[in-house]
Design an enzyme around this catalytic site. Structure first.
Site, PDB file in Angstrom:
ATOM      1  N   ASN A 189     -12.885  -1.517  -4.740  1.00 17.12           N
ATOM      2  CA  ASN A 189     -12.747  -2.160  -6.053  1.00 17.12           C
ATOM      3  C   ASN A 189     -13.923  -3.109  -6.295  1.00 17.12           C
ATOM      4  OD1 ASN A 189     -11.897  -3.497  -8.371  1.00 17.12           O
ATOM      5  ND2 ASN A 189     -10.276  -4.619  -7.343  1.00 17.12           N
ATOM      6  N   CYS A 206      -6.536  -6.381  -6.715  1.00 17.96           N
ATOM      7  CA  CYS A 206      -6.212  -5.769  -5.426  1.00 17.96           C
ATOM      8  C   CYS A 206      -5.638  -6.778  -4.433  1.00 17.96           C
ATOM      9  CB  CYS A 206      -7.421  -5.050  -4.846  1.00 17.96           C
ATOM     10  SG  CYS A 206      -8.899  -6.051  -4.757  1.00 17.96           S
ATOM     11  N   HIS A 207      -5.799  -8.073  -4.713  1.00 16.11           N
ATOM     12  CA  HIS A 207      -5.189  -9.082  -3.836  1.00 16.11           C
ATOM     13  C   HIS A 207      -3.664  -9.012  -3.874  1.00 16.11           C
ATOM     14  CE1 HIS A 207      -5.518 -11.117  -7.774  1.00 16.11           C
ATOM     15  NE2 HIS A 207      -4.407 -11.748  -7.406  1.00 16.11           N
ATOM     16  N   GLU A 231      -0.861 -17.554  -7.604  1.00 20.26           N
ATOM     17  CA  GLU A 231       0.081 -16.805  -8.447  1.00 20.26           C
ATOM     18  C   GLU A 231       1.537 -16.992  -8.034  1.00 20.26           C
ATOM     19  OE1 GLU A 231      -1.222 -12.744  -8.523  1.00 20.26           O
ATOM     20  OE2 GLU A 231      -3.126 -13.278  -9.475  1.00 20.26           O
ATOM     21  N   TYR A 278       0.843  -1.192   0.000  1.00 16.87           N
ATOM     22  CA  TYR A 278       0.000   0.000   0.000  1.00 16.87           C
ATOM     23  C   TYR A 278       0.879   1.242   0.000  1.00 16.87           C
ATOM     24  CZ  TYR A 278      -3.669  -3.279   1.473  1.00 16.87           C
ATOM     25  OH  TYR A 278      -4.543  -4.327   1.544  1.00 16.87           O
TER      26      TYR A 278
END
Length: 148
Positions: free
Chosen positions: A106, A114-115, A146, A85
């Protein structure tokens, strides 16, 4: 759409994807209601198979100027990477809390990933305006997907 972490509710308006909601796993499934919803499901399925899949969808993103700037910065974070952030805040001359607020607002998660935004110390941070529970389980699943 059924996924390993939630049922995804796809919202569309005309030719635009307007939202994706995370619903509990036991939520009954509905077939996609239009061609765009089918395409969104197809692309999400591709992402679930290949985490670096690049989405090609028309998004209708409504939000403040600051929120849209944050979402644009988030879309630039590649699959398998994260950004804090604080890093996004510095890039946009903003504050980490304001970036977190934009992440929480979002409406098109996964597509606007946003994850991939975490806390400065490497912790998960929040997700979907929550700091514990089901939302963070989803964030953990997506990050693990991911970062195998």
């Amino acid at each position: 759409m059924q996924t390993p972490f939630a049922v995804l509710a796809i919202r569309t308006e005309e030719d635009w994807l307007t939202g994706i909601d995370y619903l509990p796993l036991e939520t009954p499934l509905l077939a996609p209601q239009n061609v765009l919803a089918k395409e969104v499901c197809k692309q999400l399925e591709a992402y679930l198979i290949t985490p670096d899949f690049v989405f090609d969808l028309s998004l209708h993103i409504s939000g403040t100027v600051h929120q849209r700037r944050v979402w644009q910065a988030i879309q630039a974070i590649p699959s398998g990477k994260t950004c804090s952030y604080a890093e996004i805040a510095a890039q946009l001359h903003s504050a980490p809390r304001a970036v977190g607020g934009a992440c929480g607002a979002n409406k098109i998660p996964i597509i606007i990933p946003c994850h991939r935004v975490i806390s400065k110390n490497g912790g998960l941070g929040g997700f979907m305006n929550a700091s514990k529970g089901f939302p963070l389980d989803i964030k953990r699943w997506l990050l693990h997907h991911e970062h195998p």
